[in-house]
Design a protein around this motif. Structure first.
Motif, mmCIF file in Angstrom:
data_model
loop_
_atom_site.group_PDB
_atom_site.id
_atom_site.type_symbol
_atom_site.label_atom_id
_atom_site.label_comp_id
_atom_site.label_asym_id
_atom_site.label_seq_id
_atom_site.Cartn_x
_atom_site.Cartn_y
_atom_site.Cartn_z
ATOM 1 N N TYR B 17 50.959 -13.519 -1.802
ATOM 2 C CA TYR B 17 50.813 -12.345 -0.941
ATOM 3 C C TYR B 17 49.362 -11.871 -0.888
ATOM 4 O O TYR B 17 48.836 -11.530 0.171
ATOM 5 N N THR B 18 48.709 -11.866 -2.045
ATOM 6 C CA THR B 18 47.343 -11.364 -2.121
ATOM 7 C C THR B 18 46.327 -12.338 -1.534
ATOM 8 O O THR B 18 45.426 -11.935 -0.805
ATOM 9 N N ASN B 19 46.466 -13.603 -1.852
ATOM 10 C CA ASN B 19 45.426 -14.550 -1.447
ATOM 11 C C ASN B 19 45.717 -15.255 -0.135
ATOM 12 O O ASN B 19 44.834 -15.408 0.689
ATOM 13 N N GLY B 21 48.087 -14.230 1.977
ATOM 14 C CA GLY B 21 48.489 -13.243 2.986
ATOM 15 C C GLY B 21 49.943 -13.358 3.387
ATOM 16 O O GLY B 21 50.401 -12.639 4.272
ATOM 17 N N PHE B 22 50.668 -14.232 2.731
ATOM 18 C CA PHE B 22 52.075 -14.432 3.059
ATOM 19 C C PHE B 22 52.841 -14.865 1.820
ATOM 20 O O PHE B 22 52.349 -15.686 1.041
ATOM 21 N N CYS B 23 54.027 -14.308 1.641
ATOM 22 C CA CYS B 23 54.909 -14.764 0.564
ATOM 23 C C CYS B 23 56.310 -14.910 1.129
ATOM 24 O O CYS B 23 56.857 -13.957 1.680
ATOM 25 N N LYS B 36 47.147 -4.603 1.424
ATOM 26 C CA LYS B 36 45.700 -4.377 1.504
ATOM 27 C C LYS B 36 45.214 -4.588 2.922
ATOM 28 O O LYS B 36 45.901 -5.212 3.729
ATOM 29 N N PRO B 59 40.253 -11.813 0.239
ATOM 30 C CA PRO B 59 41.242 -12.729 -0.349
ATOM 31 C C PRO B 59 40.740 -14.168 -0.399
ATOM 32 O O PRO B 59 40.030 -14.619 0.493
ATOM 33 N N PHE B 61 41.626 -17.759 -0.172
ATOM 34 C CA PHE B 61 42.625 -18.685 0.356
ATOM 35 C C PHE B 61 42.431 -20.025 -0.339
ATOM 36 O O PHE B 61 41.875 -20.956 0.213
#
Ligand SMILES: [Zn+2]
Ligand SMILES: [Zn+2]
Lengths: 60, 75, 60
Positions: B17-19, B21-23, B36, B59, B61
């Protein structure tokens, strides 16, 4: 890009269901489309502007 | 003075989610989803503020550290 | 976006310091050189992108 494949491989796309909160799945205000676009940009720029590749081109 | 301890704070932050941008686990994820905003300069490709940036998150990636079912390959 | 000029104007280049993590500053796997190459390609006005000059500046 491979990232797109990966998302398509997910059989359930629970963030599409009614009542789902997109932001539970996507950070930074992304939705499915904008996130895939971001992934595609990551893929492309990593491939095209990979530092080793750029240096090689500069020296040739 | 009370130091309010957030019970959530012991739960590790979700890498995807943090790096990325999707989980894919969404609300069922065992890790924390911290919402964020992304730094607009970093989104473009470069931000001179680095780790001290106050414009938003930077972030990373990065591949190979992904938890769970998401598998990315970038070369 | 920050162009080549802007990057050169930055007196401190903290991403060059020992222990600095390039990925705190650069997205998409860029480093200083590949970022400049990308900016040059993005902005046709910067068609004066001169690889030799960039390398020289980086080494100074
Ligand atoms: Zn998660
Ligand atoms: Zn920033």
């Amino acid at each position: 890009p491979l990232t797109q494949l990966t998302l398509n491989e997910l059989k359930d796309k629970p963030w599409r269901l009614p009542g789902a909160d997109l932001s539970d799945y996507f950070n930074y205000g992304f939705d499915e489309i904008s996130w895939l676009a971001y992934c595609a940009k990551q893929d492309k720029l990593h491939a095209d502007f990979n530092p080793a590749k750029v240096i090689t081109e500069l020296l040739n | 003075v009370y130091l309010h301890v957030d019970p959530q704070s012991k739960i590790p932050e979700c890498y995807n989610y943090t790096n990325l941008g999707f989980c894919p686990d969404g609300p069922n994820c065992q890790r924390r989803h911290i919402r964020k905003a992304m730094c607009p300069m970093f989104l473009t490709g470069f931000c001179p503020n680095g780790p001290k940036c106050e414009l938003g998150a930077h972030p990373k990636f990065k591949l190979g550290l992904i938890q769970g079912q998401l598998k990315f390959k970038i070369y």
